[in-house]
Scaffold this motif. Structure first.
Motif, PDB file in Angstrom:
ATOM      1  N   GLN A  51       0.878  -1.173   0.000  1.00 60.30           N
ATOM      2  CA  GLN A  51       0.000   0.000   0.000  1.00 60.30           C
ATOM      3  C   GLN A  51       0.916   1.224   0.000  1.00 60.30           C
ATOM      4  N   GLU A  52       1.067   1.847  -1.157  1.00 66.34           N
ATOM      5  CA  GLU A  52       1.978   2.978  -1.263  1.00 66.34           C
ATOM      6  C   GLU A  52       1.389   4.203  -0.557  1.00 66.34           C
ATOM      7  N   PRO A  53       2.231   5.090  -0.065  1.00 63.87           N
ATOM      8  CA  PRO A  53       1.725   6.285   0.617  1.00 63.87           C
ATOM      9  C   PRO A  53       1.016   7.225  -0.342  1.00 63.87           C
ATOM     10  N   ALA A  54       0.039   7.962   0.187  1.00 66.16           N
ATOM     11  CA  ALA A  54      -0.694   8.944  -0.604  1.00 66.16           C
ATOM     12  C   ALA A  54      -0.090  10.332  -0.471  1.00 66.16           C
ATOM     13  N   ALA A  55       0.954  10.445   0.338  1.00 62.96           N
ATOM     14  CA  ALA A  55       1.690  11.700   0.515  1.00 62.96           C
ATOM     15  C   ALA A  55       3.176  11.360   0.488  1.00 62.96           C
ATOM     16  N   GLU A  56       4.015  12.335   0.696  1.00 66.16           N
ATOM     17  CA  GLU A  56       5.456  12.073   0.706  1.00 66.16           C
ATOM     18  C   GLU A  56       5.791  11.028   1.767  1.00 66.16           C
ATOM     19  N   HIS A  57       6.550  10.026   1.357  1.00 65.63           N
ATOM     20  CA  HIS A  57       6.839   8.875   2.220  1.00 65.63           C
ATOM     21  C   HIS A  57       7.671   9.289   3.439  1.00 65.63           C
ATOM     22  N   GLN A 117      -4.966 -10.724   1.220  1.00 67.82           N
ATOM     23  CA  GLN A 117      -6.216 -10.883   1.950  1.00 67.82           C
ATOM     24  C   GLN A 117      -6.225 -10.021   3.210  1.00 67.82           C
ATOM     25  N   PHE A 118      -5.111  -9.981   3.914  1.00 67.04           N
ATOM     26  CA  PHE A 118      -5.013  -9.170   5.119  1.00 67.04           C
ATOM     27  C   PHE A 118      -5.104  -7.684   4.783  1.00 67.04           C
ATOM     28  N   TRP A 119      -4.453  -7.287   3.705  1.00 64.30           N
ATOM     29  CA  TRP A 119      -4.519  -5.893   3.236  1.00 64.30           C
ATOM     30  C   TRP A 119      -5.954  -5.483   2.941  1.00 64.30           C
ATOM     31  N   ARG A 120      -6.715  -6.352   2.267  1.00 64.00           N
ATOM     32  CA  ARG A 120      -8.106  -6.031   1.951  1.00 64.00           C
ATOM     33  C   ARG A 120      -8.934  -5.880   3.229  1.00 64.00           C
ATOM     34  N   ALA A 121      -8.657  -6.725   4.220  1.00 56.56           N
ATOM     35  CA  ALA A 121      -9.393  -6.631   5.481  1.00 56.56           C
ATOM     36  C   ALA A 121      -9.090  -5.317   6.197  1.00 56.56           C
ATOM     37  N   ILE A 122      -7.824  -4.942   6.255  1.00 59.23           N
ATOM     38  CA  ILE A 122      -7.438  -3.684   6.908  1.00 59.23           C
ATOM     39  C   ILE A 122      -8.012  -2.496   6.154  1.00 59.23           C
ATOM     40  N   ARG A 123      -8.044  -2.581   4.840  1.00 58.80           N
ATOM     41  CA  ARG A 123      -8.566  -1.489   4.014  1.00 58.80           C
ATOM     42  C   ARG A 123     -10.037  -1.210   4.301  1.00 58.80           C
ATOM     43  N   ARG A 124     -10.798  -2.263   4.633  1.00 60.05           N
ATOM     44  CA  ARG A 124     -12.234  -2.101   4.876  1.00 60.05           C
ATOM     45  C   ARG A 124     -12.537  -1.574   6.279  1.00 60.05           C
ATOM     46  N   MET A 125     -11.592  -1.626   7.178  1.00 58.37           N
ATOM     47  CA  MET A 125     -11.862  -1.279   8.575  1.00 58.37           C
ATOM     48  C   MET A 125     -11.946   0.226   8.785  1.00 58.37           C
ATOM     49  N   ARG A 126     -12.696   0.596   9.818  1.00 59.27           N
ATOM     50  CA  ARG A 126     -12.839   1.991  10.199  1.00 59.27           C
ATOM     51  C   ARG A 126     -12.631   2.150  11.688  1.00 59.27           C
ATOM     52  N   TRP A 136       2.797   0.776   3.507  1.00 60.20           N
ATOM     53  CA  TRP A 136       2.397  -0.440   4.218  1.00 60.20           C
ATOM     54  C   TRP A 136       2.829  -1.659   3.427  1.00 60.20           C
ATOM     55  N   VAL A 137       3.516  -2.578   4.090  1.00 60.15           N
ATOM     56  CA  VAL A 137       4.011  -3.799   3.464  1.00 60.15           C
ATOM     57  C   VAL A 137       3.314  -4.989   4.119  1.00 60.15           C
ATOM     58  N   PHE A 138       2.587  -5.765   3.306  1.00 56.57           N
ATOM     59  CA  PHE A 138       1.869  -6.941   3.795  1.00 56.57           C
ATOM     60  C   PHE A 138       2.486  -8.196   3.174  1.00 56.57           C
ATOM     61  N   PRO A 139       3.486  -8.788   3.817  1.00 59.86           N
ATOM     62  CA  PRO A 139       4.114  -9.985   3.262  1.00 59.86           C
ATOM     63  C   PRO A 139       3.228 -11.213   3.410  1.00 59.86           C
ATOM     64  N   SER A 140       3.531 -12.242   2.621  1.00 59.86           N
ATOM     65  CA  SER A 140       2.812 -13.515   2.695  1.00 59.86           C
ATOM     66  C   SER A 140       3.751 -14.613   3.178  1.00 59.86           C
ATOM     67  N   SER A 141       3.204 -15.507   3.982  1.00 60.54           N
ATOM     68  CA  SER A 141       4.027 -16.577   4.552  1.00 60.54           C
ATOM     69  C   SER A 141       4.415 -17.616   3.519  1.00 60.54           C
ATOM     70  N   GLY A 142       3.579 -17.806   2.499  1.00 63.58           N
ATOM     71  CA  GLY A 142       3.769 -18.959   1.637  1.00 63.58           C
ATOM     72  C   GLY A 142       3.214 -20.201   2.322  1.00 63.58           C
ATOM     73  N   LEU A 143       3.489 -21.366   1.756  1.00 65.51           N
ATOM     74  CA  LEU A 143       2.952 -22.626   2.270  1.00 65.51           C
ATOM     75  C   LEU A 143       3.961 -23.334   3.168  1.00 65.51           C
ATOM     76  N   LEU A 144       3.439 -23.905   4.241  1.00 64.31           N
ATOM     77  CA  LEU A 144       4.249 -24.666   5.187  1.00 64.31           C
ATOM     78  C   LEU A 144       3.435 -25.876   5.609  1.00 64.31           C
TER      79      LEU A 144
END
Length: 258
Positions: A10-16, A32-41, A53-61
């Motif tokens: 999620q890139e910044p909307a102002a100067e980083h 999926q986590f990013w979409r959930a956070i985006r919907r929250m208020r 904002w950086v939302f990394p993924s674990s991959g499969l384990l």
């Protein structure tokens, strides 16, 4: 990195000015986590428009309990990994991955580790909190939600080897947890708080919540988001929030699109 999916950004909307690395829980992934956070208020993205904002993924384990590969950072139950485990499959490689992400983002911030925030939800908290203990930097802040501290029994008994803990003591920590969390019992979160604040003298801000969704194992809206925003403003020494301009708001909407 290490065959893991590319993080959702999620890139910044102002100067980083700052960066947040935020880890998802088990069974989920970064997008999926990013979409959930985006919907929250209230919206943390709108609250801090200069944050990347950086939302990394674990991959499969491999999951020993489910006998199949699963999206997860580590393979152990919250109680076992906190109270009795000697080794936790997946934890070491996941922590090393997070530490590399931290180095990349600190470099992007011109070496200013104090402008980086690390955090996570549930298993994402467990992994990122343990990464914080291994991080050589004093970060700006840490935010953990509905999670626990792996190998807390070793930390509580001070049986980790010298050098295992590095720069965590100077990083302020926020921990939020549901009082009736059925997946990660409150007692495990309280033990994490005890180990950090009592044994390691970490500055811990603790909040617990009643009525969170998913049997108490989720972010409590709006209270927890408001508490996190207040914590970040205080610990990062940010000026009082001002609403983004119309141009920044438009850019924020654009960068939210998949």
């Amino acid at each position: 990195m290490s065959g893991r999916p590319v993080p959702q950004i999620q890139e910044p909307a102002a100067e980083h000015t700052h960066t947040v690395i935020f880890l998802h829980g088990g069974g989920s992934d970064g997008p999926q986590f990013w979409r959930a956070i985006r919907r929250m208020r209230p919206s943390l993205f709108a609250k801090f428009p200069s944050f990347r904002w950086v939302f990394p993924s674990s991959g499969l384990l491999w999951s020993s309990s489910m006998e199949m590969e699963r999206k997860q950072w580590l393979d152990a139950s919250p109680r076992d990994s906190s109270e009795s485990a000697q080794e936790i499959p997946g934890l070491s490689s996941s922590v090393e991955y997070v530490l590399r992400l931290i180095e990349d983002e600190v470099q992007r911030l011109g070496g200013r580790a104090d402008k980086l925030v690390l955090g996570g939800l549930s298993q994402g908290q467990a992994t990122s909190l343990y990464a914080l203990l291994r991080c050589e930097h004093r970060l700006g802040a840490y935010v953990g939600m509905s999670g626990w501290l792996p190998l807390a029994h070793k930390l509580d008994q001070r049986t980790l080897k010298e050098g295992d803990l590095q720069g965590a003591e100077a990083t302020p920590v926020f921990l939020g947890h549901g009082t009736h969390d059925r997946k990660v019992p409150l007692e495990l979160a309280l033990r994490a708080r005890h180990v950090l604040s009592t044994n390691m003298n970490v500055d811990v801000t603790w909040r617990q919540y009643v009525g969170a969704k998913l049997d108490g194992h989720w972010i409590k809206e709006p209270e927890e988001l408001e508490d996190v925003a207040e914590f970040l403003q205080a610990k990062l020494q940010l000026e009082e929030y001002n609403a983004p301009s119309q141009n920044q708001t438009s850019l924020l909407k654009e960068t939210c699109l998949i």
